[in-house]
Design a protein around this motif. Sequence first.
Motif, short mmCIF file in Angstrom:
data_model
loop_
_atom_site.label_atom_id
_atom_site.label_comp_id
_atom_site.label_asym_id
_atom_site.label_seq_id
_atom_site.Cartn_x
_atom_site.Cartn_y
_atom_site.Cartn_z
N UNK A 109 0.86 -1.18 0.00
CA UNK A 109 0.00 0.00 0.00
C UNK A 109 0.90 1.23 0.00
N UNK A 110 1.46 1.49 -1.18
CA UNK A 110 2.41 2.59 -1.34
C UNK A 110 1.70 3.93 -1.34
N UNK A 111 2.48 4.97 -1.17
CA UNK A 111 1.94 6.32 -1.25
C UNK A 111 2.02 7.07 0.07
N UNK A 112 1.49 8.27 0.04
CA UNK A 112 1.46 9.16 1.19
C UNK A 112 0.51 8.58 2.23
N UNK A 113 1.01 8.27 3.39
CA UNK A 113 0.19 7.64 4.43
C UNK A 113 -0.81 8.60 5.07
N UNK A 114 -0.74 9.86 4.68
CA UNK A 114 -1.75 10.82 5.12
C UNK A 114 -2.95 10.81 4.18
N UNK A 115 -2.86 10.04 3.09
CA UNK A 115 -3.92 9.95 2.09
C UNK A 115 -4.45 8.52 2.02
N UNK A 116 -5.58 8.34 1.35
CA UNK A 116 -6.09 6.99 1.10
C UNK A 116 -5.09 6.25 0.20
N UNK A 117 -4.82 4.99 0.53
CA UNK A 117 -3.92 4.17 -0.28
C UNK A 117 -4.63 2.90 -0.69
N UNK A 118 -4.49 2.53 -1.96
CA UNK A 118 -5.19 1.37 -2.49
C UNK A 118 -4.25 0.49 -3.31
N UNK A 119 -4.62 -0.77 -3.43
CA UNK A 119 -3.91 -1.71 -4.30
C UNK A 119 -4.95 -2.63 -4.93
N UNK A 120 -4.97 -2.65 -6.27
CA UNK A 120 -5.86 -3.56 -6.99
C UNK A 120 -5.07 -4.80 -7.38
N UNK A 121 -5.57 -5.95 -7.00
CA UNK A 121 -4.94 -7.22 -7.35
C UNK A 121 -5.58 -7.70 -8.64
#
Length: 150
Positions: free
Chosen positions: A96-108
Amino acid sequence: MATGCAEILGILPPKTTDALRSMKQVAGRTLAALAMAAGLSGALATAPATADSQSVLSNGVEVTVCVQPGHYDIRAAIINGWNQNDNYVASPELFLDGDRRQQRCHKLREWWWKGTIDVDFWADNGDKLGTRTCDVPADKPFPVHTCYFD
């Protein structure tokens, strides 16, 4: 006392009322591990088979896992559940990469799920933070279902 992400998510160890679900999850994982070790099921040792769009829409959907902003201790997730071939499988680690202050998503992509799935959350140090569930419809108009975790 500070509240950790695991407490906010509600992914603490199973309560007494969740004991049956926990036992089912352990049993499913054990059976999957035994099948892989014995080489009895190629479907468990590799990613679920790619299916045409017609069968996907009637027998499972792809899943996107999203965590809401502020979950600073969550690094990754792993999905455990039933696939389109009725095999209990575990996904690869979903970062779940990205700015941890924002929503983070991963599509499998190209993994299809149905029924109730378990999503394990993992910290930067490799510790398991806990497990949450998400109900995935076996068929829906679009072949992607998003599981949001607050």
